[in-house]
Design an enzyme around this catalytic site. Structure first.
Site, short mmCIF file in Angstrom:
data_model
loop_
_atom_site.label_atom_id
_atom_site.label_comp_id
_atom_site.label_asym_id
_atom_site.label_seq_id
_atom_site.Cartn_x
_atom_site.Cartn_y
_atom_site.Cartn_z
N TYR A 68 -1.14 14.28 -12.49
CA TYR A 68 -0.01 14.57 -13.38
C TYR A 68 0.59 15.94 -13.04
CZ TYR A 68 2.39 16.16 -17.60
OH TYR A 68 3.30 16.72 -18.47
N ALA A 114 12.19 12.55 -19.09
CA ALA A 114 11.54 11.26 -18.84
C ALA A 114 10.43 11.39 -17.81
CB ALA A 114 12.58 10.24 -18.38
N PHE A 165 3.45 24.66 -22.68
CA PHE A 165 2.02 24.59 -22.97
C PHE A 165 1.84 23.39 -23.91
CE2 PHE A 165 0.00 28.09 -20.66
CZ PHE A 165 1.11 28.42 -19.90
N GLY A 186 -12.20 19.17 -15.66
CA GLY A 186 -10.84 19.62 -15.43
C GLY A 186 -10.21 20.35 -16.61
N PHE A 239 -14.38 18.00 -27.31
CA PHE A 239 -14.93 17.98 -25.95
C PHE A 239 -15.50 19.35 -25.56
CE2 PHE A 239 -11.73 14.54 -25.92
CZ PHE A 239 -12.58 13.49 -25.65
N ASN A 248 14.41 4.42 -21.10
CA ASN A 248 14.11 3.00 -20.89
C ASN A 248 13.26 2.44 -22.03
OD1 ASN A 248 11.60 4.04 -20.40
ND2 ASN A 248 11.37 3.18 -18.35
N HIS A 264 -3.29 13.67 -28.08
CA HIS A 264 -3.18 15.09 -28.46
C HIS A 264 -4.00 15.41 -29.71
CE1 HIS A 264 0.75 14.94 -26.01
NE2 HIS A 264 -0.22 15.49 -25.30
N1 LIG Z 1 3.83 16.68 -24.85
C1 LIG Z 1 3.39 17.79 -24.26
O1 LIG Z 1 2.52 18.52 -24.77
C2 LIG Z 1 3.97 18.21 -22.92
C3 LIG Z 1 3.49 19.37 -22.31
C4 LIG Z 1 4.04 19.76 -21.08
C5 LIG Z 1 5.06 19.01 -20.51
N2 LIG Z 1 5.50 17.87 -21.11
C6 LIG Z 1 6.58 17.12 -20.46
O2 LIG Z 1 7.63 16.95 -21.39
C7 LIG Z 1 8.31 15.72 -21.17
C8 LIG Z 1 8.43 14.95 -22.45
O3 LIG Z 1 7.12 14.74 -23.00
P1 LIG Z 1 6.92 13.89 -24.34
O4 LIG Z 1 5.62 14.27 -24.92
O5 LIG Z 1 8.16 13.98 -25.16
O6 LIG Z 1 6.80 12.42 -23.70
P2 LIG Z 1 7.28 11.01 -24.30
O7 LIG Z 1 6.49 9.96 -23.62
O8 LIG Z 1 7.27 11.06 -25.79
O9 LIG Z 1 8.80 10.93 -23.81
C9 LIG Z 1 9.16 10.52 -22.51
C10 LIG Z 1 10.37 9.60 -22.66
O10 LIG Z 1 10.83 9.22 -21.36
C11 LIG Z 1 11.10 7.83 -21.34
N3 LIG Z 1 10.94 7.38 -19.95
C12 LIG Z 1 9.80 7.44 -19.21
N4 LIG Z 1 10.03 6.95 -17.98
C13 LIG Z 1 11.35 6.60 -17.93
C14 LIG Z 1 12.20 6.06 -16.92
N5 LIG Z 1 11.73 5.72 -15.71
N6 LIG Z 1 13.49 5.85 -17.21
C15 LIG Z 1 13.98 6.15 -18.43
N7 LIG Z 1 13.23 6.66 -19.42
C16 LIG Z 1 11.93 6.89 -19.19
C17 LIG Z 1 10.09 7.22 -22.32
O11 LIG Z 1 10.51 5.97 -22.85
C18 LIG Z 1 10.04 8.31 -23.40
O12 LIG Z 1 11.01 8.10 -24.40
C19 LIG Z 1 7.54 15.00 -20.07
O13 LIG Z 1 8.20 15.20 -18.86
C20 LIG Z 1 6.19 15.71 -20.07
O14 LIG Z 1 5.59 15.67 -18.80
C21 LIG Z 1 4.98 17.45 -22.31
#
Ligand SMILES: NC(=O)c1ccc[n+]([C@@H]2O[C@H](COP(=O)([O-])OP(=O)(O)OC[C@H]3O[C@@H](n4cnc5c(N)ncnc54)[C@H](O)[C@@H]3O)[C@@H](O)[C@H]2O)c1
Length: 324
Positions: free
Chosen positions: A136, A72, A164, A279, A203, A32, A184
């Site tokens: 989360y 997402a 991780f 946390g 931190f 989205n 990050h």
């Molecule tokens: N970045 C990290 O270190 C990390 C660690 C553990 C888990 N994760 C998980 O990995 C996944 C991706 O993380 P990321 O860092 O790439 O996040 P990000 O925010 O870069 O990517 C998420 C994407 O999902 C899209 N999105 C969100 N809600 C939506 C919806 N309702 N409909 C359609 N699209 C939607 C956003 O526009 C975005 O492009 C997530 O599920 C996150 O919880 C990330």
């Protein structure tokens, strides 16, 4: 193989979409664009909100996928504490909508080490107690449970991938992390080293670790991408549903990351020492033997300094992220 990738314009989703395409997979992305970037993915894209059940059903009707990889989500721990309802809706409802719209399609899910909560062991295995300490992590655990129940009822297999700390940028230098706000460590440290004027805050410097700062396991996005492809092949090839940790198994402290950023950028990281954050566990390191043994996963970036170097290149060349 034809695969649906949700959140494929985001950081990890776009890296995985490109990686799958390079393996010959026919990749279709839904995003989205709430957080993602159109420039991060140049293949088939449907701009659609997964919270819109009817729009998703209509789009999926008549389409068949060999698998779905669901990235997402909303992913800011602090925000999830302030807006828990928003997080439950954003991170659980799309899983319900996708499973309804896609029937028994094998489901690969972006989970997280945040589902474990406070570590009870030096390295976390998949059978570690899951007791998340923030909304989360709780929403991700709920989605895991939903997918396990679906699997137990014979309604579709799942691979639960618990990442991780995702980090790093593509080898070509054109794609990397671009979150707003950025929370990050590596991008914030690189930004500070580049003279943005924003100082990094460390931190806590009194943690029970060798240098007093927190230790984390940094996993390169391309290594995550490889694991998603392997997990999908595992499910499609008749493998059982399960959970796998995705980390290198090597821990690096905040100070070590700052040192690595300073050598990669060639200048000091201006930083302040702040109090501990509630946390935050002192250490968070994966035991990823299971993914290596069962999925044949071979991460290429075992040393966080390599991950930092790739991230630094991207941030130096793209100071405004995808807008650069
Ligand atoms: N970045 C990290 O270190 C990390 C660690 C553990 C888990 N994760 C998980 O990995 C996944 C991706 O993380 P990321 O860092 O790439 O996040 P990000 O925010 O870069 O990517 C998420 C994407 O999902 C899209 N999105 C969100 N809600 C939506 C919806 N309702 N409909 C359609 N699209 C939607 C956003 O526009 C975005 O492009 C997530 O599920 C996150 O919880 C990330």
């Amino acid at each position: 193989m034809k695969v649906l990738v949700t959140g494929g314009c985001g950081y990890i989703g776009s890296a995985t979409a490109r990686w799958l395409r390079a393996q010959g997979v026919d990749v279709h992305v839904i995003d989205n664009l709430s957080e993602g970037h159109e420039a991060a993915w140049d293949g088939p894209l449907e701009v659609l909100d997964l919270l819109d059940r009817e729009a998703l059903r209509a789009w999926c009707r008549g389409r068949r996928f060999d698998g779905v990889i669901h990235f997402a989500a909303r992913c800011y721990v602090g925000e999830s504490v302030e807006q828990p309802i928003r997080y439950w809706r954003a991170n659980v409802v799309p899983v319900i909508h996708l499973t309804e719209a896609l029937g028994e399609t094998p489901f690969v899910f972006s989970s997280t080490c945040a589902t474990y909560g406070e570590p009870q062991t030096e390295r976390l295995r998949e059978d570690h107690l899951q007791n998340p300490v923030n909304p989360y992590g709780a929403t991700k655990l709920a989605a895991e449970r939903l997918l396990k129940d679906r699997n137990a009822a014979g309604l579709g297999k799942c691979a639960l991938l618990r990442y991780f700390n995702a980090a790093g940028a593509s080898a070509c230098g054109n794609f990397g992390e671009a979150h707003d706000p950025e929370t990050h460590l590596i991008p914030l440290a690189v930004e500070a080293a580049q003279g943005s004027g924003r100082r990094l805050t460390v931190f806590g410097t009194d943690w029970p670790t060798p240098d007093g700062t927190c230790i984390r396991d940094y996993i390169h996005v391309d290594d995550l991408a490889q694991a998603h492809f392997l997990a999908l092949k595992h499910l499609i090839g008749g493998g059982v549903s399960d959970a796998w940790n995705l980390g290198t198994g090597n821990g690096f402290s905040v100070r070590e990351i700052i040192d690595a950023v300073e050598s990669a950028v060639g200048s000091l990281v201006p930083h302040d020492e702040g109090p501990r954050r509630a946390g935050d566990p002192a250490r968070l390191i994966a035991d990823s033997a299971k993914a290596r043994e069962e999925l044949g996963w071979e991460p290429q970036f075992e040393d966080a300094r390599m991950v930092v170097a790739s991230a630094a290149r991207w941030h130096i060349d793209h100071p405004q992220g995808y807008a650069s």
